[in-house]
Design a protein around this motif. Structure first.
Motif, short mmCIF file in Angstrom:
data_model
loop_
_atom_site.label_atom_id
_atom_site.label_comp_id
_atom_site.label_asym_id
_atom_site.label_seq_id
_atom_site.Cartn_x
_atom_site.Cartn_y
_atom_site.Cartn_z
N UNK A 110 19.98 57.87 59.75
CA UNK A 110 20.44 58.34 58.44
C UNK A 110 21.82 57.79 58.11
N UNK A 111 22.78 58.68 57.85
CA UNK A 111 24.14 58.26 57.50
C UNK A 111 25.12 58.38 58.66
N UNK A 112 24.60 58.60 59.88
CA UNK A 112 25.45 58.81 61.05
C UNK A 112 26.23 57.54 61.39
N UNK A 113 27.52 57.70 61.64
CA UNK A 113 28.36 56.57 62.02
C UNK A 113 28.24 56.30 63.51
N UNK A 114 28.63 55.10 63.91
CA UNK A 114 28.67 54.73 65.32
C UNK A 114 29.74 55.54 66.03
N UNK A 121 26.38 53.17 58.69
CA UNK A 121 25.23 53.31 59.59
C UNK A 121 24.30 52.11 59.55
N UNK A 122 24.16 51.49 58.40
CA UNK A 122 23.23 50.37 58.25
C UNK A 122 23.55 49.22 59.21
N UNK A 123 24.82 49.09 59.61
CA UNK A 123 25.21 47.99 60.48
C UNK A 123 25.00 48.30 61.97
N UNK A 124 24.32 49.41 62.24
CA UNK A 124 23.91 49.72 63.61
C UNK A 124 22.50 49.23 63.91
N UNK A 206 21.18 54.68 52.31
CA UNK A 206 21.95 55.70 53.03
C UNK A 206 23.43 55.37 53.09
N UNK A 207 23.79 54.09 52.88
CA UNK A 207 25.20 53.69 52.97
C UNK A 207 26.05 54.29 51.85
#
Length: 252
Positions: A110-114, A121-124, A206-207
């Motif tokens: 979802x929108x969870x950060x690293x 989140x999309x860049x994970x 989601x970003x």
């Protein structure tokens, strides 16, 4: 700024700040978060795309991909230099986080950060070959265009100026991706392109963050936002759907 006006009132009235010395603590915290999110996303995005360069189908495609990696890294550096004025250790920053780290392809955060950095989140998520990378670059490139239009009006003037310089560079990346997708559709399996759109669409969406977030109002009050998350996301959806439809593809 009038002597009898608080900084908060000054910002709410459309005022701008120009250096770290007159930035209040809450504003500083939100400004640093905005900058770190951009820098970390650019560095993580560039790192992921760098691994795809040699999968380009031709020399021109590889040159374009390498140029995008270079320019995204340079864009990160422009904003990182401003973070340095607030005390960020710019010398260690580039090596401080595992920019190439990715989750499994079927992860759904979802929108969870690293836990490592402030990247969106999309860049994970990992890129799965050239076609997938070009599609992701198109969808995210359009999202960045919407975000750059927003960030180019922030109330911290040096950052707004940096984002105004970055905006046309990022816009060109999206244009190159659109050209790349069109070329893929002429030479590749359309189903593979459509499958990548289906994979990346919700992750890019989601970003923009939660559509019900109340934080945007607080950021508007200090000039770090002009629009809410839902408004930005809707703008991206409308513009990007039109591009996809023109290419013969379906959003979502």
């Amino acid at each position: 700024m009038a002597e009898d006006m608080s900084i908060e009132s000054y910002l709410a009235a459309g005022g701008v700040l120009t250096n770290p010395t007159n930035v209040p603590p809450r504003y500083r915290a939100e400004l640093m978060k905005l900058m770190a999110t951009f820098v970390d996303s650019e560095l993580a995005g560039a790192a992921g795309f760098a691994d795809i360069i040699n999968q380009g189908p031709g020399i021109k495609e590889r040159i374009a991909a390498a140029k995008i990696v270079l320019e995204k890294t340079d864009n990160a550096d422009k904003v990182l230099s401003i973070m340095g004025e607030f005390g960020a250790d710019t010398g260690r920053y580039a090596n401080h986080h595992p920019w190439t780290a990715r989750l499994e392809r079927d992860a759904d955060i979802g929108q969870t950060r690293s836990e490592h950095d402030m990247r969106l989140a999309v860049f994970n998520y990992p890129l799965d070959g050239w076609t997938d990378a070009v599609v992701m670059n198109l969808l995210m490139g359009r999202a960045v265009a919407v975000q750059m239009a927003e960030f180019s009006m922030v109330s911290y003037q040096p950052l707004a100026e940096a984002f105004r310089a970055i905006a046309p560079i990022e816009a060109r990346h999206a244009e190159l991706a659109e050209e790349g997708v069109a070329k893929l559709l002429d030479s590749s399996d359309k189903a593979a392109v459509q499958a990548s759109v289906a994979y990346w669409w919700p992750r890019v969406a989601a970003s923009f963050g939660s559509e019900t977030s109340s934080k945007a109002e607080a950021l508007k009050a200090i000039g770090l936002r002009k629009s809410g998350n839902a408004e930005l996301k809707n703008r991206w959806e409308a513009e990007t759907k039109a591009i996809l439809e023109n290419l013969g593809l379906t959003a979502g």
